[in-house]
Design a protein around this motif. Sequence first.
Motif, short mmCIF file in Angstrom:
data_model
loop_
_atom_site.label_atom_id
_atom_site.label_comp_id
_atom_site.label_asym_id
_atom_site.label_seq_id
_atom_site.Cartn_x
_atom_site.Cartn_y
_atom_site.Cartn_z
N ARG A 183 20.56 66.75 -11.86
CA ARG A 183 19.45 66.02 -12.47
C ARG A 183 18.41 67.04 -12.91
NH1 ARG A 183 14.70 63.77 -10.46
NH2 ARG A 183 14.02 61.83 -11.46
N LEU A 184 18.29 67.22 -14.22
CA LEU A 184 17.33 68.14 -14.81
C LEU A 184 16.03 67.39 -15.05
CD1 LEU A 184 16.85 70.96 -16.20
CD2 LEU A 184 17.60 69.85 -18.32
N TYR A 185 14.90 67.95 -14.61
CA TYR A 185 13.64 67.20 -14.72
C TYR A 185 12.50 68.10 -15.16
CZ TYR A 185 12.32 69.33 -10.23
OH TYR A 185 12.03 70.23 -9.23
N VAL A 186 11.50 67.44 -15.75
CA VAL A 186 10.20 68.06 -16.03
C VAL A 186 9.14 67.06 -15.57
CG1 VAL A 186 10.92 69.51 -17.95
CG2 VAL A 186 10.23 67.16 -18.39
N HIS A 187 8.06 67.57 -15.02
CA HIS A 187 6.95 66.68 -14.68
C HIS A 187 5.66 67.47 -14.57
CE1 HIS A 187 6.70 67.95 -10.44
NE2 HIS A 187 7.99 67.73 -10.29
N GLY A 188 4.55 66.74 -14.64
CA GLY A 188 3.24 67.34 -14.42
C GLY A 188 2.86 67.22 -12.96
N TRP A 189 1.57 67.03 -12.72
CA TRP A 189 1.12 66.86 -11.34
C TRP A 189 0.04 65.79 -11.31
CZ3 TRP A 189 4.05 67.89 -7.61
CH2 TRP A 189 3.61 67.89 -6.30
N TYR A 190 -0.17 65.26 -10.13
CA TYR A 190 -1.05 64.12 -9.96
C TYR A 190 -2.49 64.47 -10.34
CZ TYR A 190 3.09 62.80 -7.36
OH TYR A 190 4.40 62.54 -7.02
N GLN A 191 -3.06 63.61 -11.18
CA GLN A 191 -4.45 63.72 -11.60
C GLN A 191 -4.75 65.02 -12.36
OE1 GLN A 191 -7.30 62.49 -8.50
NE2 GLN A 191 -5.53 61.89 -7.23
N GLN A 192 -3.72 65.56 -13.02
CA GLN A 192 -3.92 66.80 -13.77
C GLN A 192 -3.84 66.60 -15.28
OE1 GLN A 192 -4.89 69.70 -12.31
NE2 GLN A 192 -4.96 68.39 -10.47
N GLY A 193 -3.77 65.34 -15.71
CA GLY A 193 -3.85 65.06 -17.13
C GLY A 193 -2.52 65.15 -17.85
N PRO A 194 -2.56 65.01 -19.18
CA PRO A 194 -1.34 65.00 -19.99
C PRO A 194 -0.70 66.38 -20.09
CG PRO A 194 -3.27 64.91 -21.39
CD PRO A 194 -3.77 64.80 -19.98
N PHE A 195 0.59 66.36 -20.46
CA PHE A 195 1.30 67.60 -20.72
C PHE A 195 2.33 67.34 -21.81
CE2 PHE A 195 3.72 65.43 -17.46
CZ PHE A 195 5.05 65.64 -17.80
N ALA A 196 2.87 68.43 -22.37
CA ALA A 196 3.88 68.34 -23.43
C ALA A 196 5.05 69.24 -23.09
CB ALA A 196 3.27 68.73 -24.77
N VAL A 197 6.22 68.89 -23.61
CA VAL A 197 7.46 69.63 -23.36
C VAL A 197 8.23 69.73 -24.67
CG1 VAL A 197 9.57 69.75 -21.98
CG2 VAL A 197 7.55 68.59 -21.05
N ASP A 198 8.89 70.86 -24.89
CA ASP A 198 9.72 71.03 -26.08
C ASP A 198 10.79 72.08 -25.80
OD1 ASP A 198 10.61 70.58 -28.64
OD2 ASP A 198 8.87 71.46 -29.66
N ASP A 199 11.84 72.05 -26.61
CA ASP A 199 12.89 73.07 -26.60
C ASP A 199 13.44 73.32 -25.20
OD1 ASP A 199 12.62 73.36 -29.35
OD2 ASP A 199 11.03 74.85 -29.13
N VAL A 200 13.92 72.25 -24.60
CA VAL A 200 14.55 72.34 -23.27
C VAL A 200 15.94 72.93 -23.42
CG1 VAL A 200 15.27 71.03 -21.24
CG2 VAL A 200 13.25 70.30 -22.56
N ARG A 201 16.32 73.73 -22.46
CA ARG A 201 17.68 74.28 -22.45
C ARG A 201 18.26 74.20 -21.04
NH1 ARG A 201 19.14 76.85 -27.04
NH2 ARG A 201 21.00 77.58 -25.96
N MET A 202 19.56 73.97 -20.97
CA MET A 202 20.29 74.22 -19.74
C MET A 202 21.56 74.93 -20.12
SD MET A 202 21.14 71.98 -16.38
CE MET A 202 22.90 72.09 -16.30
N ASP A 203 21.51 76.24 -20.02
CA ASP A 203 22.57 77.09 -20.53
C ASP A 203 23.60 77.39 -19.45
OD1 ASP A 203 21.61 77.57 -23.24
OD2 ASP A 203 19.95 78.63 -22.28
N GLY A 204 24.87 77.23 -19.84
CA GLY A 204 25.97 77.53 -18.94
C GLY A 204 27.28 77.16 -19.60
N PRO A 205 28.39 77.32 -18.90
CA PRO A 205 29.70 77.03 -19.49
C PRO A 205 29.84 75.56 -19.85
CG PRO A 205 29.92 78.29 -17.46
CD PRO A 205 28.51 77.84 -17.53
N ALA A 206 30.29 75.29 -21.05
CA ALA A 206 30.56 73.91 -21.45
C ALA A 206 31.80 73.40 -20.73
CB ALA A 206 30.76 73.83 -22.96
N PRO A 207 31.81 72.14 -20.34
CA PRO A 207 33.03 71.60 -19.72
C PRO A 207 34.16 71.51 -20.73
CG PRO A 207 31.43 69.86 -20.12
CD PRO A 207 30.74 71.14 -20.43
N ALA A 208 35.37 71.44 -20.24
CA ALA A 208 36.52 71.26 -21.13
C ALA A 208 36.39 69.94 -21.87
CB ALA A 208 37.82 71.27 -20.32
N PRO A 209 36.75 69.91 -23.15
CA PRO A 209 36.64 68.66 -23.91
C PRO A 209 37.43 67.53 -23.26
CG PRO A 209 37.09 70.50 -25.38
CD PRO A 209 37.25 71.02 -23.98
#
Length: 384
Positions: free
Chosen positions: A169-195
């Motif tokens: 489970r890949l996640y991104v989050h901010g923190w409590y009472q710390q206001g808005p945040f933005a996320v872009d260009d996420v990657r999870m690099d590693g071997p691709a599974p067999a088709p």
Amino acid sequence: MSSRPSAFSRRSSRLSALAACASLAVCGLAAPASAEPAAAPAGAAANLATNPGFEIPASSLADWGSVPGWRCTGGPAEAAVTTSAPHSGGSALAVTPAGDDSNGECAQTVSVQPNTTYTASAWVRGKFVHLGATGTGRDVAPAWTETTNGGWQQLTTRFTTGPDARTVRLYVHGWYQQGPFAVDDVRMDGPAPAPATGSGSVPTTDRVVFFTVDDGWQRTPEAERFITDHKLPITAFPLPMPAATDPDFFRRVTAVPGSSVQDHSVSHTDLTKLSPAEQQVEICDARDSLTRLFGTAPTVFRPPYFAWNADTLQAAANCGMRTVLTADADFSWGASNIWHEGTLSPGDVVLMHWTDTLATDLQRALAAADAAGLKPAGLTSYLH
């Protein structure tokens, strides 16, 4: 064998999806092609994240949320795609926690291999933004930043999966009472599974056939009674929206041992007209929706209109699918089409649809199986 119908345009509403199914009844669904496209080699390094740049628009047939590929705990009230000052491309994820008890988490399930090292990264903007993965079998602390000082900053974390890890489970989050945040260009690099493996039948010498039922818009008590009375193992391939509209129906019609609910995409579009990234969203989002509804992750994908290519096989594998399954017989809407010589044979996959004719379609398919000395059986126990 019937000829392949012309390609269908993308459907964007419940009614048009139903109309698409009806058009197949008129035109005749094509038999799957006998030759499979060549698949890409397995194991090459790839970004396995779904919709990593938040560039793919949401389907109007999705049953929840507004961010394809991602599940945000606060839903659309907290998380949305924005075109305001992305890190790259045309859009990014903007999250504004709705209350003091929310950290604005957005997450996705990523298929992985055991005992394998992956690197996750994302560009973030805001205060106390976190990036991490759970379910790795060897969990490590997330990467985080106290503040990006108004600009973009890349977070990176690295982990090695445990011996039993198949998803994380890949996640991104901010923190409590710390206001808005933005996320872009996420990657999870590693071997691709067999088709995934593409198939129209199941290799077995057992005297069995497999009944599969697609879509889900028309659910009749007559079909439910026939399935229950004859104790038929059914493999259902519902779209997420009708499945979410009436999940109890699908639980009842798949209650016979051997039955299961499997993946049929979000919007019932011709996947060969989509990019690999768009195909992955269609398959993974449907998987996530069905898993939440029924408690078990699908492992079989039925491509709409039987249209698939090598990108479909890889996208399906990236979403945890082992098989991309078409069929070799069609008993939908009063038809009795078998796309090989003779009667039904061991291992044949029979296509039907959740329509107002399904009860009689099932009766006709069961009679054809009986005439050939075959019994309906559960699909997944033979495939996997």
